[in-house]
Design an enzyme around this catalytic site. Sequence first.
Site, PDB file in Angstrom:
ATOM      1  N   ASN C  34       0.926  -1.075  -0.114  1.00 53.59           N
ATOM      2  CA  ASN C  34      -0.070   0.018  -0.022  1.00 53.59           C
ATOM      3  C   ASN C  34       0.894   1.325  -0.092  1.00 53.59           C
ATOM      4  OD1 ASN C  34      -1.298   2.167   1.225  1.00 53.59           O
ATOM      5  ND2 ASN C  34      -3.080   0.836   1.302  1.00 53.59           N
ATOM      6  N   THR C  57      -5.263  -0.378  -2.375  1.00 52.11           N
ATOM      7  CA  THR C  57      -5.749   0.918  -2.301  1.00 52.11           C
ATOM      8  C   THR C  57      -6.818   0.637  -1.276  1.00 52.11           C
ATOM      9  OG1 THR C  57      -6.529   2.869  -2.735  1.00 52.11           O
ATOM     10  CG2 THR C  57      -7.325   0.937  -4.146  1.00 52.11           C
ATOM     11  N   GLU C  58      -6.741   1.483   0.032  1.00 51.40           N
ATOM     12  CA  GLU C  58      -7.702   1.074   1.205  1.00 51.40           C
ATOM     13  C   GLU C  58      -9.045   1.214   0.827  1.00 51.40           C
ATOM     14  OE1 GLU C  58      -4.995   3.196   0.939  1.00 51.40           O
ATOM     15  OE2 GLU C  58      -5.244   5.038   2.484  1.00 51.40           O
ATOM     16  N   ASN C  59      -9.354   2.286  -0.066  1.00 51.74           N
ATOM     17  CA  ASN C  59     -10.739   2.253  -0.516  1.00 51.74           C
ATOM     18  C   ASN C  59     -11.446   1.229  -1.345  1.00 51.74           C
ATOM     19  OD1 ASN C  59      -8.887   3.380  -2.437  1.00 51.74           O
ATOM     20  ND2 ASN C  59     -10.594   4.078  -3.708  1.00 51.74           N
ATOM     21  N   SER C  99     -11.605  -4.247   3.634  1.00 50.89           N
ATOM     22  CA  SER C  99     -10.271  -3.506   3.215  1.00 50.89           C
ATOM     23  C   SER C  99      -8.958  -3.288   4.386  1.00 50.89           C
ATOM     24  CB  SER C  99     -10.425  -2.128   2.378  1.00 50.89           C
ATOM     25  OG  SER C  99      -9.267  -1.814   1.716  1.00 50.89           O
TER      26      SER C  99
END
Lengths: 223, 223, 227, 227
Positions: C34, C57-59, C99
């Site tokens: 990330n 990607t944390e979304n 996530s």
Amino acid sequence: MTTRLCAHADEAVADVQDGATVLVGGFGMAGMPVALIDALIRQGATDLTVVSNNAGNGDTGLAALLAKGRVRKVICSFPRQADSWVFDGLYRAGRIELEVVPQGTLAERLRAAGAGIGAFFCPTGAGTLLAEGKEVREIDGRLHVLEYPIGGDVALIGAHRADRMGNLVYRKTARNFGPVMATAATTVVAQVREVVETGEIDPETVVTPSIFVDRVVQVADHS
Amino acid sequence: MTTRLCAHADEAVADVQDGATVLVGGFGMAGMPVALIDALIRQGATDLTVVSNNAGNGDTGLAALLAKGRVRKVICSFPRQADSWVFDGLYRAGRIELEVVPQGTLAERLRAAGAGIGAFFCPTGAGTLLAEGKEVREIDGRLHVLEYPIGGDVALIGAHRADRMGNLVYRKTARNFGPVMATAATTVVAQVREVVETGEIDPETVVTPSIFVDRVVQVADHS
Amino acid sequence: MTQTSPTTGGQGPLGKHDIAALIARDIPHGAFVNLGIGQPTLVADHLSPGSGVVLHTENGMLNMGPAASADQIDPDLTNAGKVPVTELPGAAYFHHADSFAMMRGGHLDICVLGAFQVSARGDLANWHTGAADAIPAVGGAMDLAIGAKKVFVMMTLFTRDGAPKLVSECGYPLTGLACVDRVYTDLAVFDITPDGVRVRQTFGIDVPELAARLGLPLQTGAPEHPA
Amino acid sequence: MTQTSPTTGGQGPLGKHDIAALIARDIPHGAFVNLGIGQPTLVADHLSPGSGVVLHTENGMLNMGPAASADQIDPDLTNAGKVPVTELPGAAYFHHADSFAMMRGGHLDICVLGAFQVSARGDLANWHTGAADAIPAVGGAMDLAIGAKKVFVMMTLFTRDGAPKLVSECGYPLTGLACVDRVYTDLAVFDITPDGVRVRQTFGIDVPELAARLGLPLQTGAPEHPA
């Protein structure tokens, strides 16, 4: 790291250590990683703790692993079934430990291990035998039991299809414990019916992303 | 109970009460339920607590709701952005409350509300300003903060497609907070781009099952 | 990209693209990574297609591709910085709770973050200046700080005013305790070890001068616990 | 199906199919319902296709259809009792943690469970006989007991030996505290209310006799808090 495609189930479980905690997916036969369990029996690791919804049926699969004396402890929700004679015999003989966990709490404790949650307050089982010795707290007027994660050294799961990267999809209610166990073990081994090229699984439909999957073995259906 | 297809967004938010806690999906514009927010502005409910990842951008959507003075408190992970002047002004004027929550903890607290978890010990934020006043416990040698659920009276989410029963699928990273907010509110309203007949969404690919969805409104894209 | 032995000063200071290249080189084949938001996202430009590195990607996505060109922009597909991006074959989408469970559960191999300050024991400060009128906004910074197996920081070593950003104790509000494993800067790369700060490489400065400017004891030599 | 006013005995006792039909009739249109395993699954046979009722099975499915006929059997598709079932249009599959989150989070409208005993305040005992040599096995019983908005119990009112199963205090190990809302039996239907046990209907027995055989005070009349 990169998911490895193994040619044979034996290769996929070759390094399971004595004393390991092994998460075994499946609910009844749906999603049961039969080929991986058979390979684990051949591999010979012993003194295992097995985490699974049941404790083996008939004389094959998990029951066969138990019958060979390889399992020190079972953590499950429902050991006693019409055809769980192997477990029943070992238990009554005092030759196997048992931790019974409510089915949803079992799933949630596995999830907690995979999700980095240190512990959680759960209303299930409050005021019952299964909460004995556990911390209890009233939250919003309701009793909750503090439950801790259950993680594994190895998870053996059955999925439907993998791509070469290790993304997994399941089929119908065979999904059950597979996705959550895949998050909860150091090494995750999936047996699948089919391996397709990377890109052939729609990214919207991936249930277990490749990050969770260490090894994939393609096996003939129901073997 | 049965999901209701609403002809217009106004119908879908007609009963939001003053003082309600409103969960608002979206991450940036992806998944933002713009039509529902606009309808909520027309509807007039005030003294709201809004739970969302951000606190409004530019002058439309959530920012417009804030600008009308309808929001008493914002619970979010990231209020301050280049174009968050509406929130910034209200905050500096002391006209809005703010609770900042780490993004993953926000998602997990919403999940806890939807999943019947009373509270959970979370390592995120331990030893920081955001843990001040919270119960802290060392588990397995690591500090954890006790976090409580965040549930809503209403959730407004943006999804891609619904069937007539209310099963939802999302599209790409517009999925973000929608599925978890859909579990965490008493009344869940989804705006979607398309409504298809029941049976046209593959049951393996449903992300938010109909059980979580109370009302669906079809709206033109990006409105 | 400049690589030197830790005890001799090489060319330096490095620019942000050089630092990004250095980090990219240190990411193992097939790692799940990330890159947060801002400068660390430059690392992606230096990953070769053959690296097998998978970006999170944390979304809610794994196997994120490069930034979208004008004709590729899809409002439903952005990175955590809300920049339109693309999708690579083998991608997967998931919701925010999943996530961050992935992140907090320790499944990411590496995350790369910017920082205001890093302490000698690996405390990270990168979310809040602590100024009285600042509006606090944390986003995913605290989750990233404690989640990945290895946390790399990418920053200049000194502020514009010349104050060290690698410090004995952070003055800014913390993002996470003892969470940083390695610090990549324009002047040196450091490992945060149980024995203290160890210099891996320097760029245009030698270790004694570095130690003097930082006011910190610095170890040298091969790390005992390689990252 | 036999329905009578609560104060006069109607035909009875009911058979299990009659009880199942009675429960089916009381499930509101469009409700999300879990029928556990064993006898309560009979309720499904009495739900009309137009009922809009959606069945949940805790092994990860909503909108479960009837039991599979011989040519429909799919080993990947079973109910919680491991019986092959079918899928209706609008079905959805999910994993075990999501399935029990759905249950524990209070999203199911009704679940129907069997019982060894129910106490006057709604404690449920249905998982363990407490016998010294019994192998404990709980499955999803505790999750179901505390999860649904309304918990209905389906059981005979007395054991074969004539002992009441609706009791002042459960003698068997508990499944859940104060979790039962309504009890459907062969001889009567009861609501568990904050004021005590209220008789909704009787079948072939009158209330005084019922109270005498149970050794419990029984309320009658319309419930103040209808289910």
